[in-house]
Design a protein around this motif. Structure first.
Motif, PDB file in Angstrom:
ATOM      1  N   ALA A 115       0.792  -1.234   0.000  1.00 57.97           N
ATOM      2  CA  ALA A 115       0.000   0.000   0.000  1.00 57.97           C
ATOM      3  C   ALA A 115       0.828   1.290   0.000  1.00 57.97           C
ATOM      4  CB  ALA A 115      -0.966  -0.018   1.183  1.00 57.97           C
ATOM      5  N   PRO A 116       1.849   1.454   0.853  1.00 60.03           N
ATOM      6  CA  PRO A 116       2.570   2.739   0.861  1.00 60.03           C
ATOM      7  C   PRO A 116       3.185   3.093  -0.492  1.00 60.03           C
ATOM      8  CG  PRO A 116       3.075   1.501   2.841  1.00 60.03           C
ATOM      9  CD  PRO A 116       2.326   0.571   1.935  1.00 60.03           C
ATOM     10  N   GLY A 117       3.878   2.149  -1.105  1.00 58.96           N
ATOM     11  CA  GLY A 117       4.484   2.409  -2.408  1.00 58.96           C
ATOM     12  C   GLY A 117       3.455   2.642  -3.486  1.00 58.96           C
ATOM     13  N   LEU A 118       2.344   1.911  -3.416  1.00 54.21           N
ATOM     14  CA  LEU A 118       1.282   2.076  -4.406  1.00 54.21           C
ATOM     15  C   LEU A 118       0.636   3.454  -4.289  1.00 54.21           C
ATOM     16  CD1 LEU A 118      -0.418   0.768  -6.621  1.00 54.21           C
ATOM     17  CD2 LEU A 118      -1.922  -0.140  -4.835  1.00 54.21           C
ATOM     18  N   VAL A 119       0.352   3.869  -3.058  1.00 54.40           N
ATOM     19  CA  VAL A 119      -0.241   5.202  -2.838  1.00 54.40           C
ATOM     20  C   VAL A 119       0.714   6.288  -3.325  1.00 54.40           C
ATOM     21  CG1 VAL A 119      -0.906   6.849  -1.047  1.00 54.40           C
ATOM     22  CG2 VAL A 119      -1.731   4.491  -0.953  1.00 54.40           C
ATOM     23  N   PHE A 120       1.994   6.148  -3.017  1.00 59.15           N
ATOM     24  CA  PHE A 120       2.978   7.140  -3.471  1.00 59.15           C
ATOM     25  C   PHE A 120       2.995   7.225  -4.994  1.00 59.15           C
ATOM     26  CE2 PHE A 120       7.220   7.951  -5.161  1.00 59.15           C
ATOM     27  CZ  PHE A 120       7.479   9.213  -4.643  1.00 59.15           C
ATOM     28  N   THR A 121       3.011   6.081  -5.651  1.00 57.84           N
ATOM     29  CA  THR A 121       3.089   6.058  -7.118  1.00 57.84           C
ATOM     30  C   THR A 121       1.859   6.696  -7.745  1.00 57.84           C
ATOM     31  OG1 THR A 121       4.421   4.035  -7.037  1.00 57.84           O
ATOM     32  CG2 THR A 121       3.337   4.553  -9.123  1.00 57.84           C
ATOM     33  N   ILE A 122       0.689   6.319  -7.254  1.00 55.14           N
ATOM     34  CA  ILE A 122      -0.557   6.849  -7.833  1.00 55.14           C
ATOM     35  C   ILE A 122      -0.645   8.362  -7.632  1.00 55.14           C
ATOM     36  CG2 ILE A 122      -3.062   6.842  -7.623  1.00 55.14           C
ATOM     37  CD1 ILE A 122      -2.892   3.859  -6.967  1.00 55.14           C
ATOM     38  N   LEU A 123      -0.390   8.822  -6.417  1.00 50.37           N
ATOM     39  CA  LEU A 123      -0.511  10.257  -6.135  1.00 50.37           C
ATOM     40  C   LEU A 123       0.506  11.076  -6.913  1.00 50.37           C
ATOM     41  CD1 LEU A 123      -1.316  10.606  -2.325  1.00 50.37           C
ATOM     42  CD2 LEU A 123      -2.763  11.123  -4.283  1.00 50.37           C
ATOM     43  N   PHE A 124       1.735  10.592  -6.990  1.00 48.25           N
ATOM     44  CA  PHE A 124       2.746  11.367  -7.707  1.00 48.25           C
ATOM     45  C   PHE A 124       2.457  11.386  -9.203  1.00 48.25           C
ATOM     46  CE2 PHE A 124       6.761  12.092  -9.886  1.00 48.25           C
ATOM     47  CZ  PHE A 124       7.193  13.255  -9.258  1.00 48.25           C
ATOM     48  N   THR A 125       1.948  10.280  -9.725  1.00 52.25           N
ATOM     49  CA  THR A 125       1.605  10.237 -11.142  1.00 52.25           C
ATOM     50  C   THR A 125       0.496  11.240 -11.465  1.00 52.25           C
ATOM     51  OG1 THR A 125       2.233   7.900 -11.256  1.00 52.25           O
ATOM     52  CG2 THR A 125       0.834   8.747 -13.031  1.00 52.25           C
ATOM     53  N   ALA A 152       1.458  11.118   2.151  1.00 53.02           N
ATOM     54  CA  ALA A 152       0.392  10.124   2.028  1.00 53.02           C
ATOM     55  C   ALA A 152       0.930   8.712   2.257  1.00 53.02           C
ATOM     56  CB  ALA A 152      -0.252  10.230   0.647  1.00 53.02           C
ATOM     57  N   ALA A 153       2.095   8.418   1.690  1.00 57.35           N
ATOM     58  CA  ALA A 153       2.700   7.093   1.882  1.00 57.35           C
ATOM     59  C   ALA A 153       3.022   6.857   3.354  1.00 57.35           C
ATOM     60  CB  ALA A 153       3.959   6.965   1.034  1.00 57.35           C
ATOM     61  N   LEU A 154       3.567   7.864   4.019  1.00 59.13           N
ATOM     62  CA  LEU A 154       3.868   7.747   5.451  1.00 59.13           C
ATOM     63  C   LEU A 154       2.596   7.567   6.268  1.00 59.13           C
ATOM     64  CD1 LEU A 154       6.668  10.422   5.984  1.00 59.13           C
ATOM     65  CD2 LEU A 154       6.825   7.990   6.563  1.00 59.13           C
ATOM     66  N   ALA A 155       1.548   8.290   5.900  1.00 53.52           N
ATOM     67  CA  ALA A 155       0.290   8.190   6.638  1.00 53.52           C
ATOM     68  C   ALA A 155      -0.298   6.790   6.534  1.00 53.52           C
ATOM     69  CB  ALA A 155      -0.706   9.225   6.110  1.00 53.52           C
ATOM     70  N   VAL A 156      -0.245   6.213   5.338  1.00 49.95           N
ATOM     71  CA  VAL A 156      -0.771   4.858   5.147  1.00 49.95           C
ATOM     72  C   VAL A 156      -0.004   3.860   6.006  1.00 49.95           C
ATOM     73  CG1 VAL A 156      -0.990   2.974   3.489  1.00 49.95           C
ATOM     74  CG2 VAL A 156      -1.670   5.286   2.841  1.00 49.95           C
ATOM     75  N   SER A 157       1.320   3.972   6.001  1.00 48.10           N
ATOM     76  CA  SER A 157       2.145   3.069   6.808  1.00 48.10           C
ATOM     77  C   SER A 157       1.882   3.251   8.289  1.00 48.10           C
ATOM     78  CB  SER A 157       3.625   3.317   6.491  1.00 48.10           C
ATOM     79  OG  SER A 157       4.437   2.349   7.120  1.00 48.10           O
ATOM     80  N   ALA A 158       1.683   4.502   8.723  1.00 46.75           N
ATOM     81  CA  ALA A 158       1.396   4.777  10.123  1.00 46.75           C
ATOM     82  C   ALA A 158       0.048   4.195  10.539  1.00 46.75           C
ATOM     83  CB  ALA A 158       1.420   6.287  10.373  1.00 46.75           C
ATOM     84  N   VAL A 159      -0.932   4.253   9.647  1.00 47.57           N
ATOM     85  CA  VAL A 159      -2.257   3.693   9.938  1.00 47.57           C
ATOM     86  C   VAL A 159      -2.150   2.195  10.191  1.00 47.57           C
ATOM     87  CG1 VAL A 159      -4.502   3.142   8.932  1.00 47.57           C
ATOM     88  CG2 VAL A 159      -3.600   5.464   8.769  1.00 47.57           C
ATOM     89  N   PHE A 160      -1.390   1.500   9.373  1.00 47.31           N
ATOM     90  CA  PHE A 160      -1.214   0.057   9.566  1.00 47.31           C
ATOM     91  C   PHE A 160      -0.583  -0.237  10.934  1.00 47.31           C
ATOM     92  CE2 PHE A 160      -1.371  -0.386   4.819  1.00 47.31           C
ATOM     93  CZ  PHE A 160      -2.445  -1.254   4.780  1.00 47.31           C
ATOM     94  N   THR A 161       0.364   0.583  11.328  1.00 44.30           N
ATOM     95  CA  THR A 161       1.013   0.384  12.627  1.00 44.30           C
ATOM     96  C   THR A 161       0.030   0.598  13.768  1.00 44.30           C
ATOM     97  OG1 THR A 161       3.111   1.166  11.680  1.00 44.30           O
ATOM     98  CG2 THR A 161       2.933   1.095  14.084  1.00 44.30           C
ATOM     99  N   VAL A 162      -0.777   1.640  13.658  1.00 44.04           N
ATOM    100  CA  VAL A 162      -1.779   1.929  14.690  1.00 44.04           C
ATOM    101  C   VAL A 162      -2.802   0.799  14.772  1.00 44.04           C
ATOM    102  CG1 VAL A 162      -3.652   3.480  15.357  1.00 44.04           C
ATOM    103  CG2 VAL A 162      -1.481   4.414  14.554  1.00 44.04           C
ATOM    104  N   VAL A 163      -3.217   0.289  13.624  1.00 49.34           N
ATOM    105  CA  VAL A 163      -4.193  -0.805  13.597  1.00 49.34           C
ATOM    106  C   VAL A 163      -3.649  -2.018  14.354  1.00 49.34           C
ATOM    107  CG1 VAL A 163      -5.311  -2.515  12.103  1.00 49.34           C
ATOM    108  CG2 VAL A 163      -5.365  -0.086  11.494  1.00 49.34           C
ATOM    109  N   ARG A 164      -2.379  -2.319  14.146  1.00 50.06           N
ATOM    110  CA  ARG A 164      -1.788  -3.460  14.863  1.00 50.06           C
ATOM    111  C   ARG A 164      -1.693  -3.181  16.360  1.00 50.06           C
ATOM    112  NH1 ARG A 164       0.562  -7.808  12.477  1.00 50.06           N
ATOM    113  NH2 ARG A 164       0.684  -7.825  10.207  1.00 50.06           N
TER     114      ARG A 164
END
Length: 267
Positions: free
Chosen positions: A94-104, A115-127
């Protein structure tokens, strides 16, 4: 009493004097060389002996146990569980995919990185909230943060993927060295799952099988570099991000499965 507690000077002066006819208590003679040592006093009086260094077998077992590789009920390698399940797969993609889509779409480097950092942080919080092991998500968050730092420092979006090339290269060198020194990486992982320990090292055929299996994994990692480095040099962020997703954990899992099949013991 063998070991009376010490008294203060005031208490000692008022103590009843001991009869001269009373025999001394010899239940724990102080200087008897034949006396059995008190374990507690012995532990205090002498430093504990240092623990022996772990053996190669113990190190291999510990490494394999922490690797996350699992077997299913049929006795085959559980590929999905080995990469952290569906959640682990999502955390890696997800983080790399979000980064690629948004930058494109936006060509805004900072927004894409945040956005990529936020997605990764969300996964950490969920765990953390679900009280599941957080190691994989936390490692992913640190990795994304470092990649974001590199890209932000250089100002080039393609540099978000640069650290991954060095990580792949490090794995390739380490795994190739494991084969050269007859400790093939696949043997350390799969030998533990197959209850072989490191006994397989005594069998030339098993060493050869695990060496071939290790080269399969190395080939997967090398293929990533062969495909992705030219895209990096071309500064093609969209293609680079897409291939990074496709050739990430899914391709690695396929390589692990092939390595497992190739290294099966002869029945």
């Amino acid at each position: 009493m063998a070991c009376p507690p010490s008294t203060t000077p005031a208490t000692r002066s008022s103590a009843v004097p001991r009869s001269t006819n009373e025999e001394p208590d010899m239940s724990h003679p102080a200087n008897d060389p034949g006396a059995r040592p008190d374990p507690e006093n012995d532990a205090v009086g002498r430093p504990a002996a240092g623990k022996a260094a772990p053996t190669a077998a113990e190190l291999a077992t510990q490494y394999a146990a922490k690797s996350g590789v699992r077997r299913n009920d049929a006795g085959q390698i559980d590929v999905l569980s080995s990469i952290g399940g569906v959640q682990g797969l999502a955390e890696s993609i997800a983080p790399g995919l979000v980064f690629t889509i948004l930058f494109t779409i936006t060509t805004d480097l900072k927004v894409s990185l945040v956005a990529a950092l936020a997605v990764s942080a969300v996964f950490t919080v969920v765990r953390l909230v679900s009280r599941t092991p957080v190691t994989q998500a936390l490692a992913g968050l640190v990795g994304v943060a470092f990649c974001a730092f590199v890209a932000l420092r250089t100002g080039n979006a393609e540099d978000f993927f640069l650290p991954g090339f060095f990580i792949n290269g490090g794995y390739i060198v380490a795994m190739a060295a494991s084969v050269v020194f007859r400790w093939p990486f696949a043997g350390l992982l799969f030998g533990f799952l197959r209850n072989e320990g490191i006994e397989w090292r005594r069998d030339a055929a098993r060493v050869r099988a695990y060496s071939i299996a290790t080269w399969i994994i190395v080939s997967v990692l090398a293929l990533r570099l062969v495909v992705q480095v030219p895209l990096y040099l071309m500064e093609n962020v969209a293609a680079l991000g897409s291939t990074r997703v496709a050739m990430g954990l899914p391709l690695y899992a396929l390589g692990m499965w092939l390595a497992w099949i190739v290294s099966r013991p002869r029945s």
